[in-house]
Design a protein around this motif. Structure first.
Motif, PDB file in Angstrom:
ATOM      1  N   TYR A 165       0.836  -1.200   0.000  1.00 17.54           N
ATOM      2  CA  TYR A 165       0.000   0.000   0.000  1.00 17.54           C
ATOM      3  C   TYR A 165       0.873   1.254   0.000  1.00 17.54           C
ATOM      4  CZ  TYR A 165      -3.510   3.275   2.020  1.00 17.54           C
ATOM      5  OH  TYR A 165      -4.352   4.336   2.286  1.00 17.54           O
ATOM      6  N   VAL A 166       1.868   1.279   0.861  1.00 17.07           N
ATOM      7  CA  VAL A 166       2.764   2.442   0.952  1.00 17.07           C
ATOM      8  C   VAL A 166       3.488   2.662  -0.371  1.00 17.07           C
ATOM      9  CG1 VAL A 166       4.842   3.343   2.071  1.00 17.07           C
ATOM     10  CG2 VAL A 166       3.057   2.266   3.447  1.00 17.07           C
ATOM     11  N   GLN A 200       2.527   6.503  -7.039  1.00 16.59           N
ATOM     12  CA  GLN A 200       1.522   7.290  -7.738  1.00 16.59           C
ATOM     13  C   GLN A 200       1.685   8.780  -7.448  1.00 16.59           C
ATOM     14  OE1 GLN A 200      -0.780   6.346 -10.098  1.00 16.59           O
ATOM     15  NE2 GLN A 200      -1.070   8.561 -10.297  1.00 16.59           N
ATOM     16  N   LEU A 201       1.969   9.119  -6.199  1.00 14.03           N
ATOM     17  CA  LEU A 201       2.145  10.524  -5.832  1.00 14.03           C
ATOM     18  C   LEU A 201       3.323  11.140  -6.577  1.00 14.03           C
ATOM     19  CD1 LEU A 201       1.186  12.881  -4.097  1.00 14.03           C
ATOM     20  CD2 LEU A 201       2.647  12.052  -2.257  1.00 14.03           C
ATOM     21  N   LYS A 219       4.073  10.495  -9.531  1.00 13.67           N
ATOM     22  CA  LYS A 219       3.684  10.687 -10.933  1.00 13.67           C
ATOM     23  C   LYS A 219       2.595  11.745 -11.075  1.00 13.67           C
ATOM     24  CE  LYS A 219       2.868   6.262 -11.558  1.00 13.67           C
ATOM     25  NZ  LYS A 219       2.514   4.971 -12.211  1.00 13.67           N
ATOM     26  N   LEU A 220       1.443  11.525 -10.413  1.00 18.50           N
ATOM     27  CA  LEU A 220       0.329  12.469 -10.484  1.00 18.50           C
ATOM     28  C   LEU A 220      -0.611  12.194  -9.321  1.00 18.50           C
ATOM     29  CD1 LEU A 220      -1.205  14.704 -12.086  1.00 18.50           C
ATOM     30  CD2 LEU A 220      -2.399  12.846 -13.276  1.00 18.50           C
ATOM     31  N   GLY A 221      -0.813  13.189  -8.486  1.00 16.93           N
ATOM     32  CA  GLY A 221      -1.677  13.015  -7.327  1.00 16.93           C
ATOM     33  C   GLY A 221      -3.127  13.303  -7.613  1.00 16.93           C
ATOM     34  N   PHE A 222      -3.402  14.260  -8.496  1.00 17.64           N
ATOM     35  CA  PHE A 222      -4.786  14.665  -8.715  1.00 17.64           C
ATOM     36  C   PHE A 222      -4.950  15.345 -10.064  1.00 17.64           C
ATOM     37  CE2 PHE A 222      -8.053  17.964  -8.698  1.00 17.64           C
ATOM     38  CZ  PHE A 222      -9.172  17.247  -8.315  1.00 17.64           C
ATOM     39  N   TYR A 223      -6.051  15.031 -10.717  1.00 15.45           N
ATOM     40  CA  TYR A 223      -6.633  15.910 -11.722  1.00 15.45           C
ATOM     41  C   TYR A 223      -8.135  15.687 -11.698  1.00 15.45           C
ATOM     42  CZ  TYR A 223      -6.583  19.415 -15.233  1.00 15.45           C
ATOM     43  OH  TYR A 223      -6.780  20.607 -15.859  1.00 15.45           O
ATOM     44  N   SER A 224      -8.892  16.574 -12.274  1.00 16.18           N
ATOM     45  CA  SER A 224     -10.345  16.547 -12.131  1.00 16.18           C
ATOM     46  C   SER A 224     -10.969  15.450 -12.968  1.00 16.18           C
ATOM     47  CB  SER A 224     -10.933  17.900 -12.535  1.00 16.18           C
ATOM     48  OG  SER A 224     -11.007  18.002 -13.946  1.00 16.18           O
ATOM     49  N   ALA A 228      -6.703   8.283  -4.534  1.00 20.00           N
ATOM     50  CA  ALA A 228      -7.774   7.492  -3.929  1.00 20.00           C
ATOM     51  C   ALA A 228      -7.939   6.158  -4.653  1.00 20.00           C
ATOM     52  CB  ALA A 228      -9.082   8.278  -3.963  1.00 20.00           C
ATOM     53  N   CYS A 229      -7.930   6.187  -5.968  1.00 21.28           N
ATOM     54  CA  CYS A 229      -8.061   4.940  -6.735  1.00 21.28           C
ATOM     55  C   CYS A 229      -6.871   4.022  -6.509  1.00 21.28           C
ATOM     56  CB  CYS A 229      -8.208   5.248  -8.218  1.00 21.28           C
ATOM     57  SG  CYS A 229      -9.806   5.927  -8.672  1.00 21.28           S
ATOM     58  N   THR A 230      -5.693   4.599  -6.414  1.00 20.81           N
ATOM     59  CA  THR A 230      -4.498   3.794  -6.148  1.00 20.81           C
ATOM     60  C   THR A 230      -4.596   3.118  -4.796  1.00 20.81           C
ATOM     61  OG1 THR A 230      -3.129   5.209  -7.548  1.00 20.81           O
ATOM     62  CG2 THR A 230      -1.984   3.870  -5.908  1.00 20.81           C
TER      63      THR A 230
END
Length: 378
Positions: free
Chosen positions: A49-50, A56-57, A59-64, A271-273
């Motif tokens: 999990y870690v 993922q963080l 690479k990309l943490g968020f987009y809409s 969240a999905c990750t």
């Protein structure tokens, strides 16, 4: 600025966790059999999990949700496969309350009706619509009260039949197992009959699996012990192992229209990750099977020689969703378990101890708790 005084806090601050073990800021060690309200499903700081979240963080943490996000599609595929709801669709949000809000909204859109049938002692969240369907007047402000919600006793089929015969109800919302109330189960026969009543009267059956889902009871969803499917299933808590995420599983009979539902943060990349990492661990470490096995151990241990433990009024629950209703002479036992034996547990009022540990909990840890319980109640 100070924090709004919402919670009664113990004078303990966990700063590190691994598996079912927590350490506070002074280095004291605790065993976590509550998982922060059933949230920690695969244990604290699970290495897989870690790593997934960290990668993922980076690479990309968020987009809409205005763009494609293949992680959402992967999560929907995986959830359908493991849960048995393959032909359903998935709406992702941020919490259990939000999932339940959207479930009721979908039922109303689909049926054109405005009413919800809910149950005594229910808890569906604290946001406006969710708390209106929660049977606790202390949680509802005047603004939250709604004439569109009716409460009936759990497992009362006659009451359900009378209400649904009116034809006014968009949905029936029921928990797979009532958690906050103190671990009360709808019977399998009741769920089967309730589904048939809903089908007969054109009402959607909404299963709130926020706390009871994600493998906790030895099935992926608690209602699957009754052999039924629901029109809508809601989930959250154990879904992200601490990262905020919720989901609504939606029957193919309910058709989507653009603008019906929406969210800014729901289903974001992190969240999905988190949710995918949880599914990886649940599958690879056979945690649903472990929940059933350790749940069977707890049930047997609290029924020595086939009789209920001497300190208990009742043992309730399935798998790793357990309510221990203690006798009056053992009031304060939860505090003693925490401060004298260093076990985190939950509560429902003053008389019920709730056990909602990580699905990774070991036989050795379970045995240690039973010995501690015995030593404090002998």
């Amino acid at each position: 600025m100070e924090l709004f005084k919402t919670y009664k806090l113990w004078d303990i601050e966990p700063v590190k966790g691994l598996g079912t073990t927590l350490w506070d800021k002074d280095g004291a060690e605790y065993t976590d059999l509550y998982g922060g309200h059933a949230v920690i499903s695969i244990g604290h700081s699970h290495p897989h999990y870690v790593k997934m979240l960290s990668d993922q963080l980076a690479k990309l943490g968020f987009y809409s949700n205005a763009v494609q996000n293949s992680l959402q599609k992967e999560l929907a595929h995986r959830l359908g496969k493991i849960s048995g709801y393959d032909d359903y669709s998935l709406f992702l949000c941020n919490s259990g309350a939000e999932a339940n809000e959207n479930a009721m909204k979908l039922a109303s859109f689909h049926t054109g009706r405005s009413r919800i049938l809910a149950f005594a002692r229910s808890f569906h969240g604290r946001t406006s619509g969710a708390v209106a369907a929660t049977d606790n007047p202390k949680l509802r402000s005047p603004f939250n009260s709604s004439e569109n919600v009716t409460f009936i006793p759990l497992n009362d089929l006659d009451a359900a039949g009378r209400e649904l015969a009116s034809g006014d109800y968009a949905g029936v919302m029921i928990e797979g197992i009532q958690g906050v109330a103190g671990i009360f189960e709808p019977s399998a026969d009741f769920l089967v009959a309730l589904k048939e009543l809903c089908r007969k009267h054109g009402t959607l059956l909404i299963l709130d699996e926020i706390q009871s889902g994600y493998g906790r009871t030895g099935k992926f969803f608690a209602h699957q012990h009754a052999g039924i499917t629901a029109d809508i299933v809601t989930m959250a808590k154990g879904m992200g192992n601490g990262f905020p995420i919720g989901g609504v599983v939606i029957s193919p009979d309910i058709k989507a229209e653009y603008g019906m539902l929406g969210t800014t943060f729901g289903g974001n990349h992190l969240a999905c990750t988190a949710a995918l990492a949880v599914l990886d661990v649940i599958e690879h470490e056979h945690l649903i099977e472990n929940a059933a096995r350790i749940g069977d151990y707890f049930s047997a241990a609290f029924h020595p020689d086939g009789k209920l433990h001497h300190a208990l009024k009742e043992y309730r629950g399935k798998g790793l969703m357990i309510g221990l209703e203690i006798k009056e002479e053992h009031a304060g036992l939860r505090d003693r378990l925490l401060f004298d034996r260093h076990y985190f547990t939950g509560a429902a009022g003053a008389s019920v101890i709730r056990l909602l540990p990580s699905l990774t909990v070991s036989q050795e840890t379970a045995e240690g708790f039973v010995k501690a319980f015995d030593s404090l109640t002998c």
